[in-house]
Design an enzyme around this catalytic site. Structure first.
Site, PDB file in Angstrom:
ATOM      1  N   CYS A  85       0.861  -1.178   0.000  1.00 49.33           N
ATOM      2  CA  CYS A  85       0.000   0.000   0.000  1.00 49.33           C
ATOM      3  C   CYS A  85       0.899   1.229   0.000  1.00 49.33           C
ATOM      4  O   CYS A  85       1.907   1.269   0.719  1.00 49.33           O
ATOM      5  CB  CYS A  85      -0.913  -0.008   1.231  1.00 49.33           C
ATOM      6  SG  CYS A  85      -2.026   1.411   1.314  1.00 49.33           S
ATOM      7  N   GLU A 130       1.749  -4.347  -5.400  1.00 48.81           N
ATOM      8  CA  GLU A 130       0.639  -5.290  -5.289  1.00 48.81           C
ATOM      9  C   GLU A 130      -0.545  -4.788  -6.100  1.00 48.81           C
ATOM     10  O   GLU A 130      -0.871  -3.598  -6.081  1.00 48.81           O
ATOM     11  CB  GLU A 130       0.245  -5.456  -3.822  1.00 48.81           C
ATOM     12  CG  GLU A 130      -0.829  -6.504  -3.577  1.00 48.81           C
ATOM     13  CD  GLU A 130      -1.106  -6.721  -2.106  1.00 48.81           C
ATOM     14  OE1 GLU A 130      -2.188  -7.243  -1.783  1.00 48.81           O
ATOM     15  OE2 GLU A 130      -0.245  -6.360  -1.288  1.00 48.81           O
TER      16      GLU A 130
END
Length: 557
Positions: free
Chosen positions: A416, A450
């Protein structure tokens, strides 16, 4: 929520003329014009969709904000201001959705009702036939042919009994996704420069702070592969071929944009769609910003005009008085971790989510206000946090951060990533991305963020990948292959291939693929390089990859 735009050929949305309805008529799903203040101070009437309605509530903390401990009581409000409406502005991004008072609704203009849903089409039951001598699955053939077991008499009371035949189960029409197309193998790519004035733009603009335009472009939706096989069911009279199910419909651009709008950037949980923004504004240090999305702060902070956050320990408070009282006792002046990088006024701190549990949870709560695709708030123990701060005489102020899994099976180097809105549009996003790849170089691994990425994160990564690859090619005189580029930049082969394909760098020359840098691409690269003032200097990074034992990687046990 909202009108059903997927039904084609349905009746147009009914419209109620302005001045003929009251505020009690407005319901969820309607579209009405609402007064909106622009950044330049002007006011406009813009069409908006009503997503939620709630009764205006007064928080206990809000009363402490005013001198004397009094606040505007709901009884003293205007009748239309006793209700609040959560609206989505037409043609604006979802992060601009907000709560508005009822007095801002323009009742003198037309009210658009949701489009009526198309009636569901009845499904036709397939006719099944079984060839002679074959039975349906699960049934046993009786040797006597009388419906009873062989050799066993049938009681008189059940002589006329005939069980209802169970219909054959229908085979579901699954549409498996086919394997991805393998990337072309390019052993060696010599560098060539070619003039091409019609070359498309090399970089996407760094849109970290772009928040007034709907930037969720068209989404390509390819149809599922059609199944060529035929389904044959068995019945009593003989074999009958069943028509294969029709292939899945291609989604239109409007349907995909509406799906992105209602689900946010990349929402993974269906329950997240129904959650509307619960915070209005956030004050952190000397900055006060608008919250973008829902964040699971405690319920008592939901109806506050401003949520106050300590910029050093990230604790949250309902009033400025409570924050001031906390600051007299808070001695933290930087994130509670190890400083691993310092150059000029920029520092990076490394935090373990298992050791600094409270601070990392507060950081996740804060970041959820600006990230719609983030779903983890309290499970921070499997992650390492790398926080970028700006130092001054008062302490280290948080600018942004990225988290990273302690053990990633897919070699993700970022889980993140976020630059706080008050620090966006200053190049800090690319600085965070560059630092994450410097850590991957130290580890000797190829890394990739990600998936899925948010809309703004995707733009920033595309810009960084393009600049890094072009910079390497410009400063290298020898031939480079895709693997050489990946090893020198720690960018995965797939990201290198996608970036070169997006920038249209691949050319076919004398039977092989080469990379051609046109004059227009080089010109844009020089302009981007001149604007990029901050860079990561690896010599100032003092860090070793952390090593975790098997017991340290057991989370939640």
């Amino acid at each position: 929520m909202g009108p059903n735009k997927e039904a084609e050929g349905s009746e147009p949305a009914p419209i109620t003329p302005g001045g003929t309805y009251s505020i009690q008529t407005v319901s969820v799903g309607c579209k009405v014009h609402i007064r909106r203040s622009n950044p330049d101070g002007s006011t406009e009437e813009r069409l908006a969709e009503i997503l939620s309605i709630r009764e205006r509530q007064t928080s206990a903390y809000a009363a402490r904000r005013r001198p004397g401990g009094t606040d505007t009581a709901p009884e003293s409000l205007k009748p239309e201001d006793k209700w609040e409406y959560f609206v989505h502005w037409e043609h604006f991004n979802k992060r601009l959705d907000e709560w508005v008072a009822g007095s801002r609704l323009v009742l003198s203009r037309d009210l658009e009702w949701p489009k009526p849903k198309a009636p569901p089409q009845p499904k036709k039951a397939p006719t099944t036939k079984i060839p002679p001598g074959k039975l349906q699955k699960g049934k046993k053939k009786n040797k006597t042919g009388s419906g009873s077991a062989a050799g066993k008499p049938v009681p008189p009371e059940y002589a006329d009994y005939s069980p209802t035949p169970t219909p054959a189960p229908q085979t579901p029409n699954y549409s498996p996704i086919g394997p991805s197309t393998p990337l072309p193998s390019i052993p060696s790519i010599p560098l060539k420069r070619k003039a091409d004035d019609d070359e498309e733009s090399m970089y996407e603009e760094d849109a970290e702070g772009e928040m007034d335009v709907d930037a969720e472009g068209e989404v390509d939706a390819e149809g599922d592969p059609d199944a060529d096989g035929e389904v044959v069911l068995l019945d009593d009279d003989g074999p009958t071929e069943i028509e294969p199910s029709p292939p899945a419909q291609h989604f239109s651009k409007e349907v995909e944009i509406e799906k992105l709008r209602t689900s946010g950037s990349m929402t993974q949980s269906i329950s997240e769609i129904a959650r509307v923004k619960n915070l209005n504004r956030i004050q952190m240090g000397k900055h006060e910003v608008e919250a973008w999305y829902f964040s699971p702060y405690p319920q008592e902070y939901a109806h506050l005009p401003v949520l106050y956050i300590c910029e050093f320990c990230l604790s949250y408070f309902g009033s400025q008085f409570m924050l001031g009282r906390h600051r007299t006792r808070c001695t933290l002046l930087h994130p509670p971790g190890n400083e691993i990088y310092r150059h000029e006024d920029i520092s990076f701190f490394e935090l373990d989510g298992k050791r600094q549990l409270t601070w990392c949870r507060n950081l996740s709560l804060l970041s959820k206000s600006f990230l719609d695709h983030k779903t983890l708030y309290y499970d921070v123990t499997p992650f390492m946090y790398y926080v970028m701060c700006q130092r001054d005489s008062h302490g280290c102020h948080v600018i942004g951060y990225f988290s990273k899994e302690k053990e990633s099976a897919d070699n993700y180097n970022v889980a993140c990533i976020l630059t706080l809105p008050q620090h966006q549009r200053h190049g800090y996003g690319k600085l965070l991305i560059e630092f994450s790849y410097e850590l991957s170089k130290k580890e000797g691994k190829l890394g990739s963020p990600e998936k899925p990425l948010s809309d703004l994160g995707l733009l920033s990564y595309r810009a960084y990948w393009g600049e890094t690859i072009i910079e390497l090619l410009v400063n290298t005189t020898e031939d480079l292959s895709i693997d050489d580029i990946a090893q020198k930049t720690s960018i995965t082969h797939a990201d290198v291939m996608n970036t070169c394909t997006t920038l249209q760098l691949f050319k076919h020359y004398k039977g092989q693929h080469v990379i051609c840098l046109s004059d227009s691409i080089l010109e844009r690269y020089e302009k981007s390089k001149a604007k990029r003032k901050r860079r990561i200097h690896p010599e100032y990074l003092i860090w070793k990859p952390p090593v975790f034992t098997r017991d340290q990687l057991r989370f939640g046990w």
